[in-house]
Scaffold this motif. Structure first.
Motif, PDB file in Angstrom:
ATOM      1  N   HIS A   1       0.850  -1.198   0.000  1.00 51.07           N
ATOM      2  CA  HIS A   1       0.000   0.000   0.000  1.00 51.07           C
ATOM      3  C   HIS A   1       0.878   1.237   0.000  1.00 51.07           C
ATOM      4  CE1 HIS A   1      -2.628   3.197   1.604  1.00 51.07           C
ATOM      5  NE2 HIS A   1      -3.583   2.536   0.974  1.00 51.07           N
TER       6      HIS A   1
ATOM      7  N   SER B   1       1.094   5.605   0.228  1.00 48.90           N
ATOM      8  CA  SER B   1       0.465   6.854   0.647  1.00 48.90           C
ATOM      9  C   SER B   1       1.510   7.973   0.600  1.00 48.90           C
ATOM     10  CB  SER B   1      -0.106   6.717   2.065  1.00 48.90           C
ATOM     11  OG  SER B   1       0.929   6.447   2.989  1.00 48.90           O
ATOM     12  N   PRO B   2       1.057   9.236   0.405  1.00 46.26           N
ATOM     13  CA  PRO B   2      -0.326   9.691   0.227  1.00 46.26           C
ATOM     14  C   PRO B   2      -0.856   9.353  -1.164  1.00 46.26           C
ATOM     15  CG  PRO B   2       1.173  11.528  -0.006  1.00 46.26           C
ATOM     16  CD  PRO B   2       2.015  10.359   0.408  1.00 46.26           C
ATOM     17  N   LEU B   3      -2.161   9.439  -1.310  1.00 52.39           N
ATOM     18  CA  LEU B   3      -2.788   9.094  -2.575  1.00 52.39           C
ATOM     19  C   LEU B   3      -2.650  10.199  -3.610  1.00 52.39           C
ATOM     20  CD1 LEU B   3      -6.124   7.476  -1.298  1.00 52.39           C
ATOM     21  CD2 LEU B   3      -3.951   6.354  -1.835  1.00 52.39           C
TER      22      LEU B   3
ATOM     23  N   VAL C   1       6.918   9.187  -0.928  1.00 49.08           N
ATOM     24  CA  VAL C   1       5.780   8.348  -0.573  1.00 49.08           C
ATOM     25  C   VAL C   1       6.256   7.213   0.336  1.00 49.08           C
ATOM     26  CG1 VAL C   1       4.522   8.867  -2.689  1.00 49.08           C
ATOM     27  CG2 VAL C   1       6.024   6.863  -2.617  1.00 49.08           C
TER      28      VAL C   1
ATOM     29  N   ASN D   1      -2.274   0.103  -4.520  1.00 51.74           N
ATOM     30  CA  ASN D   1      -3.209   1.118  -4.997  1.00 51.74           C
ATOM     31  C   ASN D   1      -2.486   2.088  -5.921  1.00 51.74           C
ATOM     32  OD1 ASN D   1      -1.880   1.701  -2.364  1.00 51.74           O
ATOM     33  ND2 ASN D   1      -2.708   3.757  -2.746  1.00 51.74           N
TER      34      ASN D   1
ATOM     35  N   VAL E   1      -1.420   5.990  -7.096  1.00 50.88           N
ATOM     36  CA  VAL E   1      -1.238   7.361  -6.604  1.00 50.88           C
ATOM     37  C   VAL E   1      -0.910   8.247  -7.789  1.00 50.88           C
ATOM     38  CG1 VAL E   1      -0.465   6.598  -4.333  1.00 50.88           C
ATOM     39  CG2 VAL E   1       1.233   7.071  -6.112  1.00 50.88           C
TER      40      VAL E   1
END
Length: 611
Positions: free
Chosen positions: A48, A50-52, A64, A158, A160
């Motif tokens: 995963h 982040s940030p998106l 990130v 995910n 970004v």
């Protein structure tokens, strides 16, 4: 006998090319066997990011956090950064001829081993930090096991994205064809049908002006071979160039790039500044940086370039640190070492943006930009990775008459620079030879006393190991045609890259030192000083065990050269270490105009006895 000579010469060129390529010189992304990737996603593994949303404060670069969890960790697990984020077989080109369709056809833009996080091997959990730049598309991260040669995809993250992936970024300044022009080149995601590109600029106390920009790009079909046409291909976006004209000499200007959308709104870049060029011959302090073969590094510690270009960031950072004392930069070939992995051109322009957005960043063509078989390059190697010069000629501006013929002259105050292209024929009778002589012959030495020759490959002198094995201490056929021009037109210094070290010769002509002085040269010109300055970043090159008398200083380390012209008579040469900017070699030249005019060996104007 002529046939035997040509065969020996061909063999040596192949050996030189192979030596240069294999000295830890492979593009790191090429170590990944993209077509061999298998799919075996593990239901318990996840990754995963982040940030998106990135760049919310207008920045073009952002860090990130990548959180990994893998129930079966191994030492060869790695994380690849893919952009665009969707990287399945839909990116495969129709020409990819594989018996079994591969799962992935595009290389990541960078990668990092999971074990770089100290707890990963014990727990299977890790948090990796990556630095991303705006590259006109979203990003995803993928966890692989099996190493680089037999990778298996375990998990995909995910997506970004930067808040405006198409934003104008990474300006590169260059001298125009006239002394009072400066060009601005930048990259964006906007084609000409979506938005109109321009540069808004002004000097203090005056109204802003706008200069239109032209828009170029290139396609996969523009590439000459793999990997540039295959796994290394990535859409380069759109490259825009505007010419700022009628600049007043030596003044500070502010500028920004803009794209006017079809609805009338404007997407702006950040604000930047530069100082305009001095008038040719202007007597003022002028400071020039020269180096070759820098390439790029990774500030996030990703393993992509750790062994390949370990000095690149040090050189970049030293130049940024001293930028207020720099007026112009010459990067004399082997610019990015992208070697067919097109994403790396964005990575490089982002790295040098603080420099290239502030002072002219002039480039020359090297083997890693141009060389490809049957593509018109003088050498038949594959060092460009199939790029055959296209990205370099598009991503950077330079005042050549024909961008595919990468030779040009540049005037900066008291300096005249004649920049050659060693990847095209330079020998007597060639089109480039005629250009070189015109460039050297046309300068007014009263106004511009400092005459500098620049080329990528060593057309002069080098005691690099592979040149030493051949015995000529030069690129084959290097100086045979040119040394009479250097002597006739009294070239002060000739600079080369290609060899990844530093070396300085005495003032030399026909293999003979014309002056035994080493630190202070004065009076009439005697011979050209030849300097190899190819140690700006890439893996270092060994010296020959033989050291001829003409080689007066050698350094197996990373560094660059700074020239400082104080006036028409005084020039300071400094070779500086990239690690700490310490001066490791230096000399001065003091030469008045009458010294430039003086008759010397093979450089005398005709005379007559008539009165």
């Amino acid at each position: 006998m002529a046939r035997n000579f040509l065969l020996v010469l061909l063999w040596f060129i192949v050996q030189v090319s192979s030596s240069h390529e294999n000295g830890r010189g492979d593009q790191a992304l090429s170590q990944i066997d993209i077509y061999a990737i298998n799919l075996a996603q593990h239901h318990s593994a996840f990754i995963h990011v982040s940030p998106l949303v990135l760049g919310s404060q207008g920045q073009d670069t952002e860090w990130v956090n990548v959180v990994i969890s893998n129930p079966e960790p191994s030492s060869d697990d790695w994380v690849g950064v893919f952009s665009p984020a969707k990287f399945d077989s839909s990116s495969c080109a129709p020409t990819d001829d594989k018996e079994i369709a591969p799962f992935i056809c595009s290389a990541p833009v960078k990668y990092m081993y999971a074990k770089s996080s100290p707890d990963y091997m014990k727990t299977g959990n890790a948090v990796l930090k990556f630095m991303l730049i705006n590259q006109r598309a979203d990003f995803s991260f993928a966890l692989f096991t099996g190493g680089l040669s037999n990778p298996t995809l375990v998990s995909v993250s995910n997506h970004v994205s930067f808040i405006n992936p198409k934003a104008p970024v990474y300006p590169r300044l260059a001298l125009g064809k006239k002394w009072d022009e400066m060009t601005v080149t930048w990259t964006s995601g906007y084609n000409i049908g979506e938005a109109v590109p321009f540069v808004e600029w002004s000097r203090k106390g005056t109204r802003s002006r706008r200069s239109p920009a032209g828009t170029l790009t290139f396609t996969r079909n523009s590439m000459c071979g793999a990997p540039a046409r295959t796994v290394g291909w990535r859409d380069p976006g759109f490259i825009h160039t505007a010419s700022l004209k009628d600049l007043w000499p030596n003044l500070k200007y502010t500028y920004r790039m803009g794209h006017e959308l079809m609805n009338g709104s404007i997407v702006w870049s950040k604000n930047f500044t530069f100082k305009s060029s001095p008038y040719p011959g202007q007597d003022s302090l002028q400071r020039v940086i020269i180096f070759g073969d820098m390439g790029k590094g990774e500030r996030d510690g990703s393993n992509e370039y750790n062994d390949y270009q370990p000095g690149s960031l040090n050189t970049t950072d030293q130049l940024i640190k001293d930028l207020k004392n720099i007026d112009i930069v010459f990067h004399i070939g082997d610019i990015t070492y992208a070697n067919g992995y097109i994403s790396q051109w964005d990575q490089f322009t982002a790295q040098v943006e603080p420099i290239a957005s502030t002072v002219p960043y002039m480039v020359a063509s090297g083997n890693h930009e141009r060389d490809w078989p049957d593509s018109g390059s003088f050498y038949g190697g594959k060092d460009s990775g199939g790029e055959c010069g296209v990205p370099a000629e598009t991503m950077f501006d330079f005042p050549a008459e024909n961008k595919a013929k990468f030779w040009y002259s540049a005037d900066y105050g008291m300096f005249r620079f004649c920049v050659a292209d060693t990847e095209h024929d330079w020998r007597e009778g060639s089109e480039q030879y005629q250009f070189i002589e015109r460039c050297l012959a046309s300068v007014d030495r009263r106004a511009q006393p400092w005459l500098i020759f620049i080329a990528h490959r060593v057309l002069g002198y080098s005691t690099n190991d592979w040149y030493g094995q051949e015995g000529s201490f030069e690129e084959p056929m290097g100086r045979e045609s040119l040394q009479k021009l250097w002597q006739k037109y009294k070239v002060d210094i000739a600079f080369y890259g290609h060899v990844h070290n530093y070396e300085r010769t005495c003032p030399i002509y026909q293999n003979q030192c014309m002056d035994n002085e080493k630190s202070h040269y004065s009076g009439a010109f005697k011979g050209t000083i030849h300097v190899v300055v190819g140690g700006a970043g890439s893996h270092l090159s060994s010296f020959s065990s033989l050291k001829p008398k003409w080689s007066i200083f050698r350094d197996y380390d990373y560094g660059f050269v700074k020239l400082t012209a104080f006036d028409h008579s005084s020039l300071l040469f400094e070779y500086k270490k990239s690690s700490n900017e310490a001066v490791h070699d230096s000399f001065t030249i003091f030469r008045e105009y009458r010294d430039v005019l003086a008759c010397v060996r093979d450089s005398c104007e005709p005379t007559t006895l008539a009165s």
